[in-house]
Design a protein around this motif. Structure first.
Motif, PDB file in Angstrom:
ATOM      1  N   GLU A   1      36.127  21.668  -8.842  1.00  0.00           N
ATOM      2  CA  GLU A   1      37.281  21.408  -7.995  1.00  0.00           C
ATOM      3  C   GLU A   1      38.526  21.883  -8.731  1.00  0.00           C
ATOM      4  O   GLU A   1      38.769  21.513  -9.873  1.00  0.00           O
ATOM      5  CB  GLU A   1      37.409  19.921  -7.665  1.00  0.00           C
ATOM      6  CG  GLU A   1      38.531  19.649  -6.685  1.00  0.00           C
ATOM      7  CD  GLU A   1      38.634  18.186  -6.279  1.00  0.00           C
ATOM      8  OE1 GLU A   1      39.750  17.770  -5.967  1.00  0.00           O
ATOM      9  OE2 GLU A   1      37.611  17.490  -6.290  1.00  0.00           O
ATOM     10  N   LYS A   2      39.280  22.746  -8.089  1.00  0.00           N
ATOM     11  CA  LYS A   2      40.472  23.320  -8.711  1.00  0.00           C
ATOM     12  C   LYS A   2      41.739  22.561  -8.350  1.00  0.00           C
ATOM     13  O   LYS A   2      42.640  22.444  -9.147  1.00  0.00           O
ATOM     14  CB  LYS A   2      40.645  24.785  -8.282  1.00  0.00           C
ATOM     15  CG  LYS A   2      39.607  25.711  -8.842  1.00  0.00           C
ATOM     16  CD  LYS A   2      39.831  25.870 -10.315  1.00  0.00           C
ATOM     17  CE  LYS A   2      38.951  26.978 -10.860  1.00  0.00           C
ATOM     18  NZ  LYS A   2      39.080  27.172 -12.270  1.00  0.00           N
ATOM     19  N   ASN A   3      41.794  22.059  -7.125  1.00  0.00           N
ATOM     20  CA  ASN A   3      43.032  21.461  -6.656  1.00  0.00           C
ATOM     21  C   ASN A   3      42.754  20.663  -5.390  1.00  0.00           C
ATOM     22  O   ASN A   3      41.780  20.910  -4.692  1.00  0.00           O
ATOM     23  CB  ASN A   3      44.043  22.580  -6.361  1.00  0.00           C
ATOM     24  CG  ASN A   3      45.470  22.107  -6.361  1.00  0.00           C
ATOM     25  OD1 ASN A   3      45.734  20.910  -6.355  1.00  0.00           O
ATOM     26  ND2 ASN A   3      46.399  23.048  -6.360  1.00  0.00           N
ATOM     27  N   GLN A   4      43.613  19.736  -5.095  1.00  0.00           N
ATOM     28  CA  GLN A   4      43.533  18.995  -3.837  1.00  0.00           C
ATOM     29  C   GLN A   4      44.890  19.150  -3.159  1.00  0.00           C
ATOM     30  O   GLN A   4      45.927  18.923  -3.788  1.00  0.00           O
ATOM     31  CB  GLN A   4      43.233  17.523  -4.097  1.00  0.00           C
ATOM     32  CG  GLN A   4      43.058  16.725  -2.825  1.00  0.00           C
ATOM     33  CD  GLN A   4      41.695  16.084  -2.729  1.00  0.00           C
ATOM     34  OE1 GLN A   4      40.976  16.012  -3.691  1.00  0.00           O
ATOM     35  NE2 GLN A   4      41.356  15.612  -1.567  1.00  0.00           N
ATOM     36  N   THR A   5      44.888  19.558  -1.899  1.00  0.00           N
ATOM     37  CA  THR A   5      46.144  19.768  -1.183  1.00  0.00           C
ATOM     38  C   THR A   5      46.673  18.438  -0.665  1.00  0.00           C
ATOM     39  O   THR A   5      45.948  17.427  -0.620  1.00  0.00           O
ATOM     40  CB  THR A   5      45.952  20.738  -0.009  1.00  0.00           C
ATOM     41  OG1 THR A   5      45.085  20.140   0.943  1.00  0.00           O
ATOM     42  CG2 THR A   5      45.403  22.078  -0.469  1.00  0.00           C
ATOM     43  N   SER A   6      47.905  18.443  -0.209  1.00  0.00           N
ATOM     44  CA  SER A   6      48.534  17.216   0.281  1.00  0.00           C
ATOM     45  C   SER A   6      47.867  16.688   1.547  1.00  0.00           C
ATOM     46  O   SER A   6      47.927  15.488   1.824  1.00  0.00           O
ATOM     47  CB  SER A   6      50.022  17.441   0.532  1.00  0.00           C
ATOM     48  OG  SER A   6      50.198  18.451   1.508  1.00  0.00           O
ATOM     49  N   ASN A   7      47.201  17.551   2.296  1.00  0.00           N
ATOM     50  CA  ASN A   7      46.529  17.077   3.516  1.00  0.00           C
ATOM     51  C   ASN A   7      45.045  16.814   3.285  1.00  0.00           C
ATOM     52  O   ASN A   7      44.276  16.702   4.227  1.00  0.00           O
ATOM     53  CB  ASN A   7      46.760  18.044   4.681  1.00  0.00           C
ATOM     54  CG  ASN A   7      46.266  19.437   4.382  1.00  0.00           C
ATOM     55  OD1 ASN A   7      45.781  19.708   3.285  1.00  0.00           O
ATOM     56  ND2 ASN A   7      46.392  20.325   5.349  1.00  0.00           N
ATOM     57  N   GLY A   8      44.629  16.700   2.006  1.00  0.00           N
ATOM     58  CA  GLY A   8      43.267  16.281   1.694  1.00  0.00           C
ATOM     59  C   GLY A   8      42.233  17.382   1.553  1.00  0.00           C
ATOM     60  O   GLY A   8      41.060  17.099   1.346  1.00  0.00           O
ATOM     61  N   LEU A   9      42.630  18.645   1.644  1.00  0.00           N
ATOM     62  CA  LEU A   9      41.670  19.737   1.482  1.00  0.00           C
ATOM     63  C   LEU A   9      41.426  20.003   0.004  1.00  0.00           C
ATOM     64  O   LEU A   9      42.338  19.919  -0.813  1.00  0.00           O
ATOM     65  CB  LEU A   9      42.187  21.013   2.143  1.00  0.00           C
ATOM     66  CG  LEU A   9      42.389  20.959   3.653  1.00  0.00           C
ATOM     67  CD1 LEU A   9      43.005  22.264   4.143  1.00  0.00           C
ATOM     68  CD2 LEU A   9      41.082  20.701   4.362  1.00  0.00           C
ATOM     69  N   GLU A  10      40.182  20.329  -0.336  1.00  0.00           N
ATOM     70  CA  GLU A  10      39.841  20.688  -1.714  1.00  0.00           C
ATOM     71  C   GLU A  10      39.818  22.199  -1.863  1.00  0.00           C
ATOM     72  O   GLU A  10      39.314  22.907  -0.995  1.00  0.00           O
ATOM     73  CB  GLU A  10      38.439  20.179  -2.069  1.00  0.00           C
ATOM     74  CG  GLU A  10      38.342  18.732  -2.332  1.00  0.00           C
ATOM     75  CD  GLU A  10      36.924  18.339  -2.751  1.00  0.00           C
ATOM     76  OE1 GLU A  10      36.728  17.173  -3.026  1.00  0.00           O
ATOM     77  OE2 GLU A  10      36.032  19.204  -2.785  1.00  0.00           O
ATOM     78  N   ILE A  11      40.335  22.673  -2.958  1.00  0.00           N
ATOM     79  CA  ILE A  11      40.203  24.087  -3.307  1.00  0.00           C
ATOM     80  C   ILE A  11      39.162  24.127  -4.408  1.00  0.00           C
ATOM     81  O   ILE A  11      39.297  23.457  -5.432  1.00  0.00           O
ATOM     82  CB  ILE A  11      41.543  24.681  -3.764  1.00  0.00           C
ATOM     83  CG1 ILE A  11      42.536  24.608  -2.607  1.00  0.00           C
ATOM     84  CG2 ILE A  11      41.340  26.116  -4.238  1.00  0.00           C
ATOM     85  CD1 ILE A  11      43.941  25.021  -2.969  1.00  0.00           C
ATOM     86  N   ARG A  12      38.089  24.890  -4.191  1.00  0.00           N
ATOM     87  CA  ARG A  12      36.960  24.912  -5.112  1.00  0.00           C
ATOM     88  C   ARG A  12      36.770  26.293  -5.731  1.00  0.00           C
ATOM     89  O   ARG A  12      37.108  27.293  -5.125  1.00  0.00           O
ATOM     90  CB  ARG A  12      35.667  24.532  -4.381  1.00  0.00           C
ATOM     91  CG  ARG A  12      35.676  23.144  -3.817  1.00  0.00           C
ATOM     92  CD  ARG A  12      34.402  22.875  -3.066  1.00  0.00           C
ATOM     93  NE  ARG A  12      34.326  21.507  -2.597  1.00  0.00           N
ATOM     94  CZ  ARG A  12      33.306  21.025  -1.926  1.00  0.00           C
ATOM     95  NH1 ARG A  12      32.268  21.796  -1.634  1.00  0.00           N
ATOM     96  NH2 ARG A  12      33.302  19.767  -1.534  1.00  0.00           N
TER      97      ARG A  12
END
Length: 103
Positions: free
Chosen positions: A4-15
């Motif tokens: 997991e690289k990041n989590q956006t403010s609207n709850g999406l994960e960047i993988r």
């Protein structure tokens, strides 16, 4: 597996996923349905044993499709379909017998 690289403010994960092998083929034409049918059958034959080791490969998900548009409104487009190869085949996938299919 992924990182997991990041989590956006609207709850999406960047993988981030490790490099992997896919089998692909491209069909040039004007109709996505017929190109998709032809591409799918080429890839299906590959996983059904039409490869250098005559080895059957389990079909997995996802199956990806991409389209590179032609240069004008009535030009042919390139439709590329990809099958993900299972973990067992990631280190050394069998070479396709059909030269239009690549790993």
């Amino acid at each position: 597996s992924f990182t997991e690289k990041n989590q956006t403010s609207n709850g999406l994960e960047i993988r981030s996923y490790p490099e992997s092998y896919w089998t692909a083929t491209t069909v040039t034409g004007k109709n996505m349905d017929s190109a998709g049918s032809e591409a799918f059958m080429r890839l299906f034959r590959y996983i059904s044993g039409d490869n250098e080791r005559n080895e059957k490969i389990e079909m997995t998900v996802p199956v990806l499709a991409s389209v590179v548009p032609g240069q004008g409104p009535f030009c042919e487009e390139n439709f590329t379909y990809h099958f993900y190869l299972p973990k067992k085949f990631q280190s050394k996938p069998p070479k396709p017998s059909d030269p239009r299919v690549t790993n």
